[in-house]
Write an enzyme that holds these catalytic residues in place. Structure first.
Site, PDB file in Angstrom:
ATOM      1  N   GLU A 157      43.226  47.109  46.240  1.00  0.00           N
ATOM      2  CA  GLU A 157      44.206  47.750  45.345  1.00  0.00           C
ATOM      3  C   GLU A 157      43.640  48.948  44.598  1.00  0.00           C
ATOM      4  OE1 GLU A 157      45.817  44.484  43.040  1.00  0.00           O
ATOM      5  OE2 GLU A 157      46.801  43.628  44.806  1.00  0.00           O
ATOM      6  N   ASN A 198      42.001  47.077  51.219  1.00  0.00           N
ATOM      7  CA  ASN A 198      43.233  46.282  51.227  1.00  0.00           C
ATOM      8  C   ASN A 198      44.143  46.748  50.093  1.00  0.00           C
ATOM      9  OD1 ASN A 198      44.529  43.810  52.299  1.00  0.00           O
ATOM     10  ND2 ASN A 198      44.066  42.876  50.301  1.00  0.00           N
ATOM     11  N   HIS A 234      53.398  41.865  50.582  1.00  0.00           N
ATOM     12  CA  HIS A 234      54.205  40.997  49.715  1.00  0.00           C
ATOM     13  C   HIS A 234      55.608  41.608  49.703  1.00  0.00           C
ATOM     14  CE1 HIS A 234      50.777  38.662  48.564  1.00  0.00           C
ATOM     15  NE2 HIS A 234      50.118  39.750  48.255  1.00  0.00           N
ATOM     16  N   GLU A 262      48.346  39.475  53.566  1.00  0.00           N
ATOM     17  CA  GLU A 262      48.878  38.576  52.526  1.00  0.00           C
ATOM     18  C   GLU A 262      50.385  38.422  52.648  1.00  0.00           C
ATOM     19  OE1 GLU A 262      47.495  39.693  48.595  1.00  0.00           O
ATOM     20  OE2 GLU A 262      45.542  40.312  49.360  1.00  0.00           O
ATOM     21  N   ASP A 264      54.003  37.532  52.557  1.00  0.00           N
ATOM     22  CA  ASP A 264      55.037  36.595  52.119  1.00  0.00           C
ATOM     23  C   ASP A 264      56.314  37.401  51.931  1.00  0.00           C
ATOM     24  OD1 ASP A 264      54.460  37.738  49.564  1.00  0.00           O
ATOM     25  OD2 ASP A 264      53.314  35.983  48.937  1.00  0.00           O
TER      26      ASP A 264
HETATM   27  C1  XIL Z   1      47.017  35.913  43.747  1.00  0.00           C
HETATM   28  C2  XIL Z   1      46.834  34.414  43.921  1.00  0.00           C
HETATM   29  O1  XIL Z   1      47.595  33.971  45.009  1.00  0.00           O
HETATM   30  C3  XIL Z   1      47.251  33.698  42.664  1.00  0.00           C
HETATM   31  O2  XIL Z   1      46.946  32.303  42.762  1.00  0.00           O
HETATM   32  C4  XIL Z   1      46.518  34.278  41.463  1.00  0.00           C
HETATM   33  O3  XIL Z   1      46.986  33.669  40.275  1.00  0.00           O
HETATM   34  C5  XIL Z   1      46.740  35.769  41.390  1.00  0.00           C
HETATM   35  O4  XIL Z   1      46.342  36.371  42.613  1.00  0.00           O
HETATM   36  N1  XIL Z   1      47.189  40.561  45.809  1.00  0.00           N
HETATM   37  C6  XIL Z   1      45.968  40.003  46.112  1.00  0.00           C
HETATM   38  C7  XIL Z   1      45.750  38.556  45.926  1.00  0.00           C
HETATM   39  O5  XIL Z   1      45.100  40.703  46.654  1.00  0.00           O
HETATM   40  O6  XIL Z   1      44.424  38.269  45.578  1.00  0.00           O
HETATM   41  C8  XIL Z   1      46.685  37.977  44.890  1.00  0.00           C
HETATM   42  O7  XIL Z   1      46.516  36.579  44.875  1.00  0.00           O
HETATM   43  C9  XIL Z   1      48.104  38.364  45.198  1.00  0.00           C
HETATM   44  C10 XIL Z   1      48.271  39.849  45.179  1.00  0.00           C
END
Ligand code: XIL
Length: 449
Positions: A157, A198, A234, A262, A264
């Site tokens: 990020e 990432n 996400h 990641e 979802d």
């Molecule tokens: C999230 C986890 O899933 C949660 O359990 C935690 O509270 C916060 O972080 N981007 C990322 C991940 O790179 O590490 C994050 O994971 C979600 C967003």
């Protein structure tokens, strides 16, 4: 043996044996996702929580995925909560689990602005101290798992939405050169791991992904070790960027791998069959985009079950973002992933999308047992059903109720009775049977057709 055959000791033993055994839900013709992905040379991964890797959660994580990412366990705040005092327990546990199950591990994440220990974020550091802290952290953590991890999300990020650099501890202290420095340190600590940068909201072609693209291009030109770009993904139901595949391709054309790291796809709660169907189409679109680009290494979902997703707590009112519901029943999204990976998704018969069958032994005695199969629908319906399985140890159905069962050799097939063929969305039907067993009574996987 003889003493066990009479009187109280036998009764006591039988009582101990009568336990509720439940098989994880299985779906018709779909082999595990990891087998489908492997046949396509792709990774299908999931983020996991170490403490949950037992029971059904562990069974599914191990059986369905060929890669694990620790959801939180490898973050700086998790591994070094107090300066110089380390906690590797959960990270080690996940890596050990993965190795025991023939899975890759994706390390996540080394250099980020979030989930850092407070001693680090609250400290006052000169540039050279910050540089040393970062180098030491990377050397220690990457070195600990040297040779065991497939990839690392080295920097997470780094960008703002407009494509400028995010003003973090690292950027503010070290300038944008911290990114090249982190990658170089990671390469030195584990030459075999693929090193990724990432980010989120970089799935489509936009200002942020173009900034990331320009950075990767310039890192490559300078010979900085960068192997891949991670697209967090996400996403929101109905909003898969139309330029996803094009964006993956442009990164690939720079000579780096791309991974969806990641995934979802969240929706406004409560879920319903329309939203779940759209979500399935969205999961399939993401999978298809990755499958279409050779250098797309694969897709990791950010938690495989809705019971282990960060979405509800981070986006109030949103959820149901993963391929399995809270009870580990595969959702339409699961079957969409399977289909995108070349699975049949139910193969020929009436669609069983959204419906699953779970097999349980509800009681068991020395020669017999009572079994129960529950067919549940969430995001689909059935107007008739057939549940089939193969007994693995010579078991024999002797009598069934609420279904008509036939057995030929080891193969059992049970069809609905006249009154219970319909399974509504959100509903379930259960039938039962008595059977005989000896030696062992393993749980079969039930196919629904
Ligand atoms: C999230 C986890 O899933 C949660 O359990 C935690 O509270 C916060 O972080 N981007 C990322 C991940 O790179 O590490 C994050 O994971 C979600 C967003």
């Amino acid at each position: 043996m003889r003493s066990l055959r009479s009187g109280l000791p036998l009764a006591a033993l039988v009582t101990c044996l009568v336990t509720l055994l439940t098989a994880p839900p299985a779906h018709a013709a779909d082999p595990p996702l990891r087998d489908l992905a492997a046949a396509k040379g792709k990774v299908i991964g999931t983020a996991v929580t170490g403490s949950k890797l037992t029971g059904t959660y562990g069974d599914i994580a191990g059986a369905q995925f060929n890669s694990l990412t620790p959801g939180n366990a490898m973050k700086w705040g998790s591994v070094e909560p107090t300066r110089g005092s380390f906690n590797w327990a959960e990270a080690d546990q996940i890596v050990n689990f993965a190795e025991a199950h023939g899975q890759q591990v994706r390390g996540h994440t080394l250099v980020w602005h979030s989930q850092n220990p407070s001693w680090l974020t609250n400290g006052t550091w000169t540039a050279s101290q910050l540089s040393q802290l970062m180098n030491d952290h990377i050397a220690l953590e990457v070195g600990r798992y040297k040779g065991r991890l497939a990839a690392w999300d080295v920097v997470n990020e780094a960008f703002n939405e407009d494509g400028t650099y995010r003003p973090t501890l690292w950027y503010n202290g070290l300038g944008s050169g911290y990114i090249a420095q982190a990658l170089t340190a990671a390469r030195a600590a584990d030459p075999a791991a693929k090193l990724y940068i990432n980010d989120y909201n970089v799935e489509g072609v936009n200002a942020k992904s173009t900034a990331l693209y320009n950075l990767v291009k310039s890192l490559k030109a300078q010979g900085v070790p960068i192997d891949g770009v991670g697209l967090q993904a996400h996403l929101i139901v109905g909003q898969v960027p139309s330029t996803l595949q094009q964006n993956i391709q442009r990164f690939a054309d720079l000579g780096v791998d791309v991974a969806v790291t990641e995934l979802d796809i969240r929706m406004t709660l409560p879920s319903d069959s329309t939203k779940l169907a759209q979500q399935a189409a969205d999961y399939k679109a993401v999978m298809n985009a990755c499958v279409a680009v050779t250098r797309c290494a694969g897709v990791t979902v950010w938690g495989f079950t809705d019971s282990d997703s960060w979405i509800p707590s981070t986006f109030p009112g949103q959820g149901a973002a993963t391929p399995y519901d809270e009870n580990y029943a595969p959702k339409p999204a699961y079957h969409a992933i399977a289909e995108a990976l070349g699975g049949s998704g139910g193969g020929g018969g009436p669609s069983t999308d959204g419906c699953t069958a779970a097999y349980a032994v509800t009681s068991q005695w020395n020669t017999g047992f009572t079994g129960q199969v529950t067919i549940s629908c969430s995001g689909g319906t059935l107007s008739s059903w057939r549940a089939a399985w193969t007994f693995g140890a010579g078991q024999q159905v002797t009598q069934a109720w609420n279904a008509t069962c036939t057995q030929s050799g080891a193969a059992v097939s049970c069809s609905n009775a006249s009154y219970n063929g319909t399974v509504p969305d959100g509903g379930s039907v259960t039938f039962g049977f008595n059977g005989s067993w000896s030696g062992s009574n393993p749980l079969p996987a039930v196919e629904l057709g």
